[in-house]
Structure formats: C-alpha cells, structure tokens
Design an enzyme around this catalytic site. Structure first.
Site, PDB file in Angstrom:
ATOM      1  N   GLU A 105       0.860  -1.173   0.000  1.00 32.33           N
ATOM      2  CA  GLU A 105       0.000   0.000   0.000  1.00 32.33           C
ATOM      3  C   GLU A 105       0.900   1.227   0.000  1.00 32.33           C
ATOM      4  O   GLU A 105       1.947   1.228   0.640  1.00 32.33           O
ATOM      5  CB  GLU A 105      -0.897   0.069   1.248  1.00 32.33           C
ATOM      6  CG  GLU A 105      -1.956  -1.004   1.314  1.00 32.33           C
ATOM      7  CD  GLU A 105      -1.518  -2.262   2.019  1.00 32.33           C
ATOM      8  OE1 GLU A 105      -2.266  -3.256   1.971  1.00 32.33           O
ATOM      9  OE2 GLU A 105      -0.405  -2.277   2.597  1.00 32.33           O
ATOM     10  N   ASN A 110       1.833  10.131  -2.410  1.00 32.69           N
ATOM     11  CA  ASN A 110       3.269   9.889  -2.418  1.00 32.69           C
ATOM     12  C   ASN A 110       3.746   9.513  -3.825  1.00 32.69           C
ATOM     13  O   ASN A 110       4.030   8.353  -4.131  1.00 32.69           O
ATOM     14  CB  ASN A 110       3.634   8.798  -1.404  1.00 32.69           C
ATOM     15  CG  ASN A 110       5.125   8.685  -1.183  1.00 32.69           C
ATOM     16  OD1 ASN A 110       5.926   9.179  -1.957  1.00 32.69           O
ATOM     17  ND2 ASN A 110       5.505   8.007  -0.104  1.00 32.69           N
ATOM     18  N   TYR A 117       7.742   2.250  -7.438  1.00 37.06           N
ATOM     19  CA  TYR A 117       7.050   0.975  -7.586  1.00 37.06           C
ATOM     20  C   TYR A 117       6.673   0.708  -9.048  1.00 37.06           C
ATOM     21  O   TYR A 117       6.817  -0.420  -9.531  1.00 37.06           O
ATOM     22  CB  TYR A 117       5.832   0.912  -6.667  1.00 37.06           C
ATOM     23  CG  TYR A 117       6.168   1.186  -5.216  1.00 37.06           C
ATOM     24  CD1 TYR A 117       7.347   0.699  -4.641  1.00 37.06           C
ATOM     25  CD2 TYR A 117       5.336   1.950  -4.417  1.00 37.06           C
ATOM     26  CE1 TYR A 117       7.676   0.959  -3.325  1.00 37.06           C
ATOM     27  CE2 TYR A 117       5.653   2.211  -3.081  1.00 37.06           C
ATOM     28  CZ  TYR A 117       6.831   1.716  -2.544  1.00 37.06           C
ATOM     29  OH  TYR A 117       7.150   1.979  -1.244  1.00 37.06           O
TER      30      TYR A 117
END
Length: 150
Positions: A105, A110, A117
């Site tokens: 998560e 952000n 990611y």
C-alpha cells in the site's frame, strides 16, 4: 559504497532513527525487534553506507505472496538509488522463494514512492479508503505479479 544486507539487531538504532525521521506514524523499536526476532514471515534488509543505516525495506512472505510492509530512505540519501537497490533485493528474494507476486500500500499523495514501484512493474489494483490514520488519506493497493516460471 552502499551495501544491502539482512537487517539484524545491530541495525535497530539506525532503523528506528530513520523511521522516526521519515514517517508520520513511525513503528516503535519493539515492532522491529518482533519482526526480526519472532516473525518467521518477515524478511528485512538495510542499506548501509560507512556503517550508517541509510535505508531499509521489509516484506512478509505470506503463503505464496509477499507483502511489503515498509520502505524507507533517509532524506539526505534519496535520489541516489537506495530505494531501487532495496526494491531489487526484495524482488530477488520473492523470485527465489517462488512467490506468486508482491503487494503493498502507498499513500495516494506519495508520487515519488509510486514512481519507484511503477519502475519495478507494480500496478495499481485498488484503493483502501482512509487507510492512514494520521491524515485519513487513501492508500493505493499495488501488485507486481511474477510469471508461473518462477
């Protein structure tokens, strides 16, 4: 030179310092102690430079998948590839352990973490409403799936 090594008790002071400097709701030392002493699912690595912890990342190996619990890099060490080195290590371990995929998560706001990611093939798969208790911010649920050949 930056080294990525398994987290041990000798790293805890640095990890807790990093955690408190980086996150609005930091994990207490006792949580990290429990992770490395008692949690058989826990896999944690630290990035160390000149004897100082400058980053860390952890994941739980739950049955056939990984769940990334934390990724943190000291502010002064950001934009130097530390987050990438830690992510690469977690992915390497996941492949070695033949995990189906890895999930995590991340705060909706952000963008730097989301970019990291995405760089490693994670894709948004859902939202956890009001996930973060400090701000009630939503979390994006991200997944990286591995091929069946792993």
């Amino acid at each position: 030179m930056i080294e990525i090594v398994p987290m041990t008790e000798e790293h805890l002071d640095g990890v807790v310092e990093l955690e408190e400097a980086t996150f609005s709701i930091p994990w207490p030392r006792s949580e990290f102690e429990r992770e490395i002493r008692e949690n058989n699912m826990a896999i944690y690595y630290v990035a160390v430079e000149d004897g100082k912890v400058i980053g860390y990342a952890g994941m739980w190996h739950v049955v056939v998948e990984g769940h990334i619990t934390n990724v943190g890099v000291l502010e002064e060490a950001r934009c130097r590839g530390v987050g990438s080195m830690l992510m690469e290590k977690l992915i390497e371990i996941a492949v070695e352990k033949k995990m189906y995929g890895i999930t995590l998560e991340v705060r909706m706001g952000n963008a730097p973490a989301q970019a990291l990611y995405h760089k490693y093939g994670f894709k948004a798969e859902g939202i956890r409403k009001n996930y973060y208790p400090d701000t009630k911010e939503d979390a994006i649920i991200m997944w990286k799936y591995f091929s069946e050949e792993n």
